[in-house]
Design an enzyme around this catalytic site. Structure first.
Site, PDB file in Angstrom:
ATOM      1  N   SER A 168       0.831  -1.212   0.000  1.00 10.68           N
ATOM      2  CA  SER A 168       0.000   0.000   0.000  1.00 10.68           C
ATOM      3  C   SER A 168       0.859   1.253   0.000  1.00 10.68           C
ATOM      4  O   SER A 168       1.627   1.501   0.934  1.00 10.68           O
ATOM      5  CB  SER A 168      -0.908   0.004   1.234  1.00 10.68           C
ATOM      6  OG  SER A 168      -1.426   1.304   1.428  1.00 10.68           O
ATOM      7  N   ASP A 317      -6.057  -0.033  -9.261  1.00  8.22           N
ATOM      8  CA  ASP A 317      -7.270   0.770  -9.502  1.00  8.22           C
ATOM      9  C   ASP A 317      -7.855   0.535 -10.895  1.00  8.22           C
ATOM     10  O   ASP A 317      -8.957   0.995 -11.197  1.00  8.22           O
ATOM     11  CB  ASP A 317      -6.970   2.265  -9.308  1.00  8.22           C
ATOM     12  CG  ASP A 317      -6.550   2.558  -7.869  1.00  8.22           C
ATOM     13  OD1 ASP A 317      -6.918   1.772  -6.972  1.00  8.22           O
ATOM     14  OD2 ASP A 317      -5.857   3.567  -7.654  1.00  8.22           O
ATOM     15  N   LYS A 344     -11.512  -0.989  -0.969  1.00  3.78           N
ATOM     16  CA  LYS A 344     -11.490   0.290  -1.706  1.00  3.78           C
ATOM     17  C   LYS A 344     -12.815   1.031  -1.451  1.00  3.78           C
ATOM     18  O   LYS A 344     -13.514   0.701  -0.493  1.00  3.78           O
ATOM     19  CB  LYS A 344     -11.240   0.032  -3.199  1.00  3.78           C
ATOM     20  CG  LYS A 344      -9.902  -0.663  -3.477  1.00  3.78           C
ATOM     21  CD  LYS A 344      -8.715   0.200  -3.079  1.00  3.78           C
ATOM     22  CE  LYS A 344      -7.402  -0.493  -3.362  1.00  3.78           C
ATOM     23  NZ  LYS A 344      -6.252   0.275  -2.858  1.00  3.78           N
ATOM     24  N   ARG A 348     -14.591  -3.924  -4.389  1.00  6.77           N
ATOM     25  CA  ARG A 348     -14.589  -3.902  -5.861  1.00  6.77           C
ATOM     26  C   ARG A 348     -14.634  -5.285  -6.481  1.00  6.77           C
ATOM     27  O   ARG A 348     -14.878  -5.404  -7.694  1.00  6.77           O
ATOM     28  CB  ARG A 348     -13.401  -3.087  -6.387  1.00  6.77           C
ATOM     29  CG  ARG A 348     -13.590  -1.586  -6.201  1.00  6.77           C
ATOM     30  CD  ARG A 348     -12.453  -0.755  -6.761  1.00  6.77           C
ATOM     31  NE  ARG A 348     -12.726   0.668  -6.580  1.00  6.77           N
ATOM     32  CZ  ARG A 348     -11.799   1.620  -6.601  1.00  6.77           C
ATOM     33  NH1 ARG A 348     -10.520   1.304  -6.802  1.00  6.77           N
ATOM     34  NH2 ARG A 348     -12.132   2.887  -6.414  1.00  6.77           N
ATOM     35  N   ARG A 390     -14.792   4.591  -9.814  1.00  8.66           N
ATOM     36  CA  ARG A 390     -14.235   3.685 -10.838  1.00  8.66           C
ATOM     37  C   ARG A 390     -15.296   2.691 -11.332  1.00  8.66           C
ATOM     38  O   ARG A 390     -15.265   2.280 -12.498  1.00  8.66           O
ATOM     39  CB  ARG A 390     -13.001   2.965 -10.300  1.00  8.66           C
ATOM     40  CG  ARG A 390     -11.942   3.964  -9.833  1.00  8.66           C
ATOM     41  CD  ARG A 390     -10.529   3.562 -10.067  1.00  8.66           C
ATOM     42  NE  ARG A 390      -9.649   4.545  -9.454  1.00  8.66           N
ATOM     43  CZ  ARG A 390      -9.220   5.672 -10.050  1.00  8.66           C
ATOM     44  NH1 ARG A 390      -9.551   5.952 -11.288  1.00  8.66           N
ATOM     45  NH2 ARG A 390      -8.439   6.524  -9.393  1.00  8.66           N
TER      46      ARG A 390
HETATM   47  O1  SPQ Z   1      -7.751   7.730  -2.306  1.00  9.14           O
HETATM   48  P1  SPQ Z   1      -8.503   6.452  -2.457  1.00  9.14           P
HETATM   49  O2  SPQ Z   1      -9.953   6.662  -2.138  1.00  9.14           O
HETATM   50  O3  SPQ Z   1      -7.925   5.318  -1.676  1.00  9.14           O
HETATM   51  O4  SPQ Z   1      -8.409   6.089  -4.022  1.00  9.14           O
HETATM   52  C1  SPQ Z   1      -8.052   4.908  -4.789  1.00  9.14           C
HETATM   53  C2  SPQ Z   1      -8.796   5.072  -6.175  1.00  9.14           C
HETATM   54  O5  SPQ Z   1      -9.336   4.123  -6.731  1.00  9.14           O
HETATM   55  O6  SPQ Z   1      -8.753   6.199  -6.672  1.00  9.14           O
HETATM   56  C3  SPQ Z   1      -8.385   3.584  -4.128  1.00  9.14           C
HETATM   57  F1  SPQ Z   1      -9.578   3.328  -3.932  1.00  9.14           F
HETATM   58  O7  SPQ Z   1      -6.658   4.934  -5.138  1.00  9.14           O
HETATM   59  C4  SPQ Z   1      -5.579   4.696  -4.222  1.00  9.14           C
HETATM   60  C5  SPQ Z   1      -4.839   3.440  -4.636  1.00  9.14           C
HETATM   61  O8  SPQ Z   1      -5.692   2.318  -4.662  1.00  9.14           O
HETATM   62  C6  SPQ Z   1      -4.653   5.894  -4.275  1.00  9.14           C
HETATM   63  C7  SPQ Z   1      -3.290   5.623  -3.729  1.00  9.14           C
HETATM   64  C8  SPQ Z   1      -2.370   6.759  -3.461  1.00  9.14           C
HETATM   65  O9  SPQ Z   1      -2.571   7.867  -3.982  1.00  9.14           O
HETATM   66  O10 SPQ Z   1      -1.395   6.541  -2.706  1.00  9.14           O
HETATM   67  C9  SPQ Z   1      -2.824   4.343  -3.511  1.00  9.14           C
HETATM   68  C10 SPQ Z   1      -3.671   3.135  -3.711  1.00  9.14           C
HETATM   69  O11 SPQ Z   1      -4.168   2.711  -2.454  1.00  9.14           O
HETATM   70  P2  SPQ Z   1      -3.315   1.758  -1.458  1.00  9.14           P
HETATM   71  O12 SPQ Z   1      -4.280   1.403  -0.369  1.00  9.14           O
HETATM   72  O13 SPQ Z   1      -2.922   0.575  -2.280  1.00  9.14           O
HETATM   73  O14 SPQ Z   1      -2.186   2.523  -0.947  1.00  9.14           O
END
Ligand code: SPQ
Length: 431
Positions: A168, A317, A344, A348, A390
């Site tokens: 993450s 995503d 998410k 999803r 999405r």
């Molecule tokens: O910001 P949010 O709501 O978590 O948005 C999402 C998306 O689909 O736009 C996830 F739902 O993107 C995240 C992504 O999945 C954005 C992100 C980042 O900017 O650091 C990292 C990813 O999440 P993660 O949990 O894997 O760190």
């Protein structure tokens, strides 16, 4: 509840669109501009709802931020100038905002309360709260800090060495932002590489961070200098039109200014492996930190693929739109190791499978992904985004190839990351 009737009549897609600014990078530009000293000017900023939530939060922390269209000017006075907010900080629908801001607030000697919408209220926060508490922050929330509302009281932090239990970028970034304020060197061990926009942003603001074979090290006590940034287009937004270009008959389109950071380009690799007719023209590097380029794509015959392991963080995503692509590919597509999809904006795995089934797709959920059997023609029907941008965009692209009209409930969610999405569809339709 709002509903949109999707009944585009067309003869394919043609022409070019400029992809709006990257959401992940836009968030980080506000955060680093706010903790740096001096005037940061951000161009091609994504004025989607999520990034506007980030601006609103930093204004409540006392930062002067001017915003007009795609330009943002941040008058940073350094991290020590952030002030205790008089009101709660509302992150809306944005997981990135809440998780990253917690990293900043953990080192600030004041109290803040964080809330979000009903989707944020279901997303797990212990993954960030746990390591930040280990560093010395006081964080409380529903179910021992797993869910919002959360309250954060920051202060002096100790550095830690932390192995990420899930791939993450949000967890990594929150720890980096706390580590920048901690005593000593914080180390984060990343078993699978995730998007590195935070690390690149640190360099852009004249700070230091290193990555030695998956161990990210950051020294506490750094200060940042304001800079000017141009945000590249969001490849996660471009992905919907890459898919449309490949599956809508008689299509030939150009997507301008797509971010090509290698930690985000899994969708390009998948499209190539599926057999998409696509050309990429990278821009000359102008010394700024994020690569970008133009992508040409046209209607293609696709075949099913398997997507798993360390490919997943590079396209997490994009899985909803890859599922739609796979319904139009011959053979089986298997997506596994993608349990993260469950936490998410919606689960999803469930929303993709349930909504595509309503349109006649041959798709089954598994514990860590989904299996899609193609090629299937899709029918019209009534579907819902469940407030997930999405899912809303994926279903809208499905309507370009469906036999009948699609009624989409909660289309407004799309404004979270792509406010001009329907204008761009309209622009590309050959009528
Ligand atoms: O910001 P949010 O709501 O978590 O948005 C999402 C998306 O689909 O736009 C996830 F739902 O993107 C995240 C992504 O999945 C954005 C992100 C980042 O900017 O650091 C990292 C990813 O999440 P993660 O949990 O894997 O760190």
């Amino acid at each position: 509840m709002s509903v949109k009737n999707l009944n585009f009549t067309h003869n394919g897609l043609s022409g070019e669109i400029h992809i709006p600014g990257d959401k992940s990078i836009s968030h980080r530009s506000i955060m680093f501009g706010s903790i740096a000293k001096g005037k940061t000017v951000v161009k091609n900023f994504l004025a989607g709802e999520d990034c506007l939530s980030t601006i609103a939060c930093f204004r409540k922390l006392g930062v002067k931020i001017e915003h007009e269209d795609q330009t943002v000017i941040i008058h940073g006075e350094g991290i020590d100038a952030l002030k205790e907010p008089e009101e709660v900080l509302d992150v809306g629908n944005s997981g990135t905002t809440i998780r990253l801001i917690m990293g900043i607030l953990s080192g600030r000697p004041f109290h803040s309360v964080l809330i979000g919408d009903s989707s944020i209220g279901k997303r797990p926060m212990t993954r960030v709260v746990g390591p930040l508490k280990e560093m010395g922050a006081k964080i409380e929330g529903r179910q021992s800090g797993e869910f919002t509302p959360l309250s954060v009281t920051g202060g002096e932090l100790e550095s830690i060495t932390y192995t990420l239990p899930v791939a993450s970028a949000q967890v990594k970034s929150a720890i980096i932002l706390a580590g920048l304020q901690a005593k000593g060197t914080t180390k984060i061990i990343e078993p699978e590489k995730t998007r590195d926009h935070t690390e690149r942003m640190i360099h852009a603001f004249s700070g230091n961070v290193s990555n030695d074979n998956g161990t990210i090290s950051v020294e506490g006590g750094q200060s940042f200098t304001a800079t000017n940034l141009i945000v590249p287009g969001d490849i996660s937004s471009a992905a919907f039109f890459l898919a449309a270009g490949a599956i809508v008959p008689n299509s030939k389109i150009v997507l301008k200014n797509v971010g090509l950071n290698p930690t985000r380009t899994g969708i390009i690799d998948v499209l190539k492996e599926m057999g998409a007719k696509m050309t990429i023209e990278p821009y000359e590097s102008n010394g700024h930190e994020e690569p970008a380029g133009d992508i040409f794509i046209e209607t293609s015959e696709l075949k099913g693929v398997t997507i798993d392991g360390d490919k997943i963080p590079r396209l997490i995503d994009e899985i909803p739109i890859i599922a739609l692509l796979s319904t139009q590919a011959t053979g089986k597509t298997i997506i596994k190791d993608a349990q993260e999809l469950k936490v998410k904006e919606t689960n999803r795995i469930d929303t993709v499978v349930n909504e595509l089934k309503k349109l006649g797709a041959n798709i089954e959920a598994t514990d860590d992904g989904m299996i899609i059997e193609g090629q299937t023609s899709l029918s019209g029907g009534t579907v819902e985004s469940y407030g997930d941008h999405r899912i809303g965009m994926m279903l809208s692209i499905a309507s370009l190839i469906s036999d009948g009209d699609i009624e989409l409930y909660q289309p407004d969610a799309i404004a979270v990351s792509y406010p001009s999405f329907f204008d761009h569809i309209d622009h590309l339709l050959v009528k």
